[in-house]
Structures are given as C-alpha cells and as structure tokens.
Design a protein around this motif. Structure first.
Motif, PDB file in Angstrom:
ATOM      1  N   GLY A   7      -0.020  -1.219 -16.588  1.00  0.00           N
ATOM      2  CA  GLY A   7       0.565  -2.489 -16.976  1.00  0.00           C
ATOM      3  C   GLY A   7       1.188  -3.037 -16.001  1.00  0.00           C
ATOM      4  N   ASP A   8       1.157  -2.877 -14.385  1.00  0.00           N
ATOM      5  CA  ASP A   8       1.741  -3.319 -13.666  1.00  0.00           C
ATOM      6  C   ASP A   8       0.739  -4.308 -12.643  1.00  0.00           C
ATOM      7  OD1 ASP A   8       4.343  -2.325 -14.045  1.00  0.00           O
ATOM      8  OD2 ASP A   8       3.794  -0.613 -12.734  1.00  0.00           O
ATOM      9  N   GLY A   9      -0.481  -4.503 -13.262  1.00  0.00           N
ATOM     10  CA  GLY A   9      -1.332  -5.233 -12.585  1.00  0.00           C
ATOM     11  C   GLY A   9      -1.912  -4.891 -11.275  1.00  0.00           C
ATOM     12  N   MET A  10      -2.037  -3.529 -10.945  1.00  0.00           N
ATOM     13  CA  MET A  10      -2.461  -3.043  -9.717  1.00  0.00           C
ATOM     14  C   MET A  10      -4.229  -3.275  -9.290  1.00  0.00           C
ATOM     15  SD  MET A  10       0.118  -1.781  -7.994  1.00  0.00           S
ATOM     16  CE  MET A  10       0.804  -3.298  -8.902  1.00  0.00           C
ATOM     17  N   GLN A  11      -4.674  -3.393 -10.341  1.00  0.00           N
ATOM     18  CA  GLN A  11      -6.084  -4.022 -10.201  1.00  0.00           C
ATOM     19  C   GLN A  11      -6.250  -5.329  -9.741  1.00  0.00           C
ATOM     20  OE1 GLN A  11      -8.334  -1.494 -10.227  1.00  0.00           O
ATOM     21  NE2 GLN A  11      -6.761  -0.139 -10.878  1.00  0.00           N
ATOM     22  N   GLY A  51      -0.472   8.009 -16.335  1.00  0.00           N
ATOM     23  CA  GLY A  51      -0.484   6.915 -16.571  1.00  0.00           C
ATOM     24  C   GLY A  51      -0.600   5.685 -15.376  1.00  0.00           C
ATOM     25  N   LEU A  52      -0.951   6.238 -14.220  1.00  0.00           N
ATOM     26  CA  LEU A  52      -0.993   5.547 -12.893  1.00  0.00           C
ATOM     27  C   LEU A  52      -2.329   4.860 -12.771  1.00  0.00           C
ATOM     28  CD1 LEU A  52       0.719   7.682 -10.494  1.00  0.00           C
ATOM     29  CD2 LEU A  52       1.573   5.531 -11.439  1.00  0.00           C
ATOM     30  N   SER A  53      -2.137   3.706 -12.272  1.00  0.00           N
ATOM     31  CA  SER A  53      -3.358   2.850 -12.055  1.00  0.00           C
ATOM     32  C   SER A  53      -3.198   2.498 -10.494  1.00  0.00           C
ATOM     33  CB  SER A  53      -3.617   1.612 -12.979  1.00  0.00           C
ATOM     34  OG  SER A  53      -4.890   0.914 -12.416  1.00  0.00           O
ATOM     35  N   GLY A  54      -4.441   2.536  -9.806  1.00  0.00           N
ATOM     36  CA  GLY A  54      -4.351   2.550  -8.366  1.00  0.00           C
ATOM     37  C   GLY A  54      -5.500   1.442  -7.909  1.00  0.00           C
ATOM     38  N   TYR A  55      -5.378   0.916  -6.747  1.00  0.00           N
ATOM     39  CA  TYR A  55      -6.356   0.187  -6.060  1.00  0.00           C
ATOM     40  C   TYR A  55      -6.147   0.509  -4.422  1.00  0.00           C
ATOM     41  CZ  TYR A  55      -9.811  -3.539  -5.800  1.00  0.00           C
ATOM     42  OH  TYR A  55     -10.939  -4.290  -5.443  1.00  0.00           O
TER      43      TYR A  55
END
Length: 355
Positions: free
Chosen positions: A33-37, A73-77
């Motif tokens: 939910g942190d908006g990394m994309q 739960g991490l999302s990365g870019y």
C-alpha cells in the motif's frame, strides 16, 4: 478549464557538489500500500521525457494480502536510467529507497557495496523490527557502516507537510509519503517536478483534495532534499546524445503483449477473444485490449479464473484467436481448463505475468 502545470522547485542556494554519471539503478521498496509501483513509474516517465533510456523491473508480491510490514508483503520497483542504450533493469542497485525495516532487510543484499540508502525511520520501532525479523535496530548498530545511509522520518515529514488540510486523516496523509520520497529522489537526481504534477492533475481530476495533498508532499520532499544537510551531492545523468528522429513510446511488457496479440489476430484474419479475471500484475492486458475493440477485439471480464478459462476454450473452439492471462494463483486455478484444452488440441494463448 485550462490545465495549469506548477513550475519545478527552484534551485537551493546552499552549497552542494554536482556529480555526473552515465547510469544509475534505483530500487524502491515498501508495503503493497505504499505506492511503490506508482513512484517508480513516475520516476521512469520523467527520466524518459528528459531523454534518458530506461529499463524497469516491477516486483509484485506473490502472496495475497500478506501482513503489512513483513517481507512477503513487500512491493518493489527497480529502474535503470542511463545516457546510453539499456537492455536490462540492472543487476545491483546503487540506490535503495526502503519504506520500512522489511524493505531494508530484503533488498540490502542486492545493493552495491557503498551504495546509498534512503530509509524511512518511522517504522523502525519494536513492532516493525520484529515483523521484519530484526533482533536489533540496524540503524543503531554498525551493520550499515559500509553504506551511505540517509535516515529520513518520511511518515512524520509527510504528515507535517499536510497538517493544515482539514478533514484529512493520518491514514490518508500516510498514503502521500510516496510522493514525498519521490520529490526527494527527484532532487537527488536533478529531475523536474512538472511531469508528475501534471500526472496528479490528470489522474485525480475529480478529487482536488488528493491533487492538493500529493502536490504538497511532492514539493515538500523536493525542498527537503535541497535544504537538508545530509544530502551533499546532486547527481545528474545526461540525456542520450545520439537518438534517431522519430516518435518514441515507453511501453511495459504487458503493453507489448497487447500489441502482439492484436497484430497476430489481424495478420491471421481472425477475431481476437480475450477472457480473464483481474489480477495484479496481469490486469493491464485486459484494460489495454478493451480499448482496441475497433480491431475486432472482444474482451470478457469473468467472475473468476475458472470461468475465464472456460470462455477462452469456447472461443478457440469457435475459431477465434483466443487468449487469457493471469499470475501464479490464477494459473493454478486455470490448470484444469488448460489440461482440457491440451487434450482437445485447441490452440490458445495463456500468459503468466509472474509476481
């Protein structure tokens, strides 16, 4: 109403050194939910407009609704931008933006020795460290001594920047901290704010309060970079010098699949049928094809993965160029239908957009 694009932030009067590099690899990492994309995408778009070649690698979590603050739960870019032609998103990042302890722990092994770390210090409390599997706080021991670490209380600074917006909860303010860190990184790499400000105005045209909040956070991050003494160097990556004249478009892998499917159907003289169930990161294929109905494209958003696969089997049986796409969990649900298509020897395309 005429569209207004706010000017880029002015240059700082304080002294800092300038450094030029031919390429830089940045990795943005945080909770889903942190908006990394979005953050990585906007940095990429701005760099492309400025004349850099770009190559990206979005990293979507495989787990469904993994607990916030945990490594699953991490999302990365990751984005690689350069003054020359690129063919990969880069091996080892030189810069890591870590929004929580889990992001730091998961991505630190990939960071180049001596690399730069921008880390959000606010989640480094007992709970955040425990979720990430840390026994001690890495910001307080010597484990990061080999890196250029910039501790920044991103959550606190974002809330302060938006403090006078009435009726906005802290939860809503926290959703803007990606804009703050994007502004900070824009300053670090000498990127203008204009394109992202215009993006906010277009994307959130019907929600002026969201435009205002993200605009404030973006500018606050930029100004923080040019005034905080911890940032002593601004890095620039010059644009490519040899570029053939023409019209250029930045596309993702999903965009390329959309163009390829439509082109194949047109060349085969067949209608294209695409049936799928929305799932990140495959959903944009459905969205892209839905906009191309004038090329004899038929799209179907099914109620689940199983029915999506059944619709594609039917389309293939009827003679259409049939295709579907999903990610790991969806491919597993589609497996029985895929086996049926194999037994019936039906030609169809199944795209696995991996997480």
């Amino acid at each position: 109403m005429a569209e207004i694009v706010a000017p880029s932030a002015p240059r700082s009067k304080r002294e800092y050194s300038q450094e030029e590099r031919q390429s830089v690899v940045i990795s943005f990492s945080g909770d889903s939910g942190d908006g990394m994309q979005l953050t990585g995408g906007q940095f990429t778009n701005t760099s492309a407009v400025m004349g850099n070649d770009v190559s990206t690698f979005p990293d979507i979590p495989a787990e469904i609704r993994a607990p916030a603050g945990t490594i699953p739960g991490l999302s990365g870019y990751q984005v690689n931008f350069a003054a020359n032609d690129l063919y990969t998103a880069g091996d080892s990042p030189q810069v890591l933006v870590a929004m929580n302890p889990a992001a730091l722990k998961a991505n630190l092994p990939d960071l180049e020795p001596g690399g730069t770390i921008i880390v959000n210090t606010d989640p480094f409390n007992r709970s955040g460290l425990r979720k990430a599997g840390y026994e001690t706080n890495p910001l307080e021991d010597d484990s990061l001594s080999g890196y250029d670490v910039h501790p920044v209380p991103l959550t606190t600074l974002t809330r302060n920047a938006l403090a006078d917006i009435e009726g906005m909860s802290n939860q809503a303010k926290d959703m803007c901290k990606n804009a703050f860190v994007l502004g900070l990184v824009f300053w670090m790499f000498d990127r203008p704010l204009d394109y992202t400000l215009k993006f906010y105005q277009t994307k959130f045209a019907g929600r002026p309060e969201v435009v205002e909040a993200n605009t404030r956070a973006l500018k606050a991050g930029y100004y923080y970079g040019e005034t905080a003494e911890t940032f002593q160097t601004q890095i620039s990556v010059p644009k490519r010098q040899i570029v053939e004249p023409g019209v250029y478009k930045r596309i993702t892998g999903n965009d390329a699949i959309v163009l390829g499917l439509v082109t194949a159907a047109q060349k085969a003289g067949k209608p294209l049928f695409y049936g799928s169930y929305p799932i990140t990161p495959a959903s944009t294929i459905l969205e892209g094809l839905a906009a191309l109905k004038n090329f004899d494209v038929r799209t179907f958003q099914a109620e689940d993965e199983i029915s999506a696969m059944g619709s594609v089997i039917g389309a293939a049986f009827a003679g259409s160029l049939a295709a579907t796409a999903s990610s790991g969990p969806g491919i597993a649900l589609k497996s029985e239908g895929i086996n049926l298509a194999v037994v019936m020897e039906l030609p169809l395309v199944v795209v696995d957009v991996q997480r």
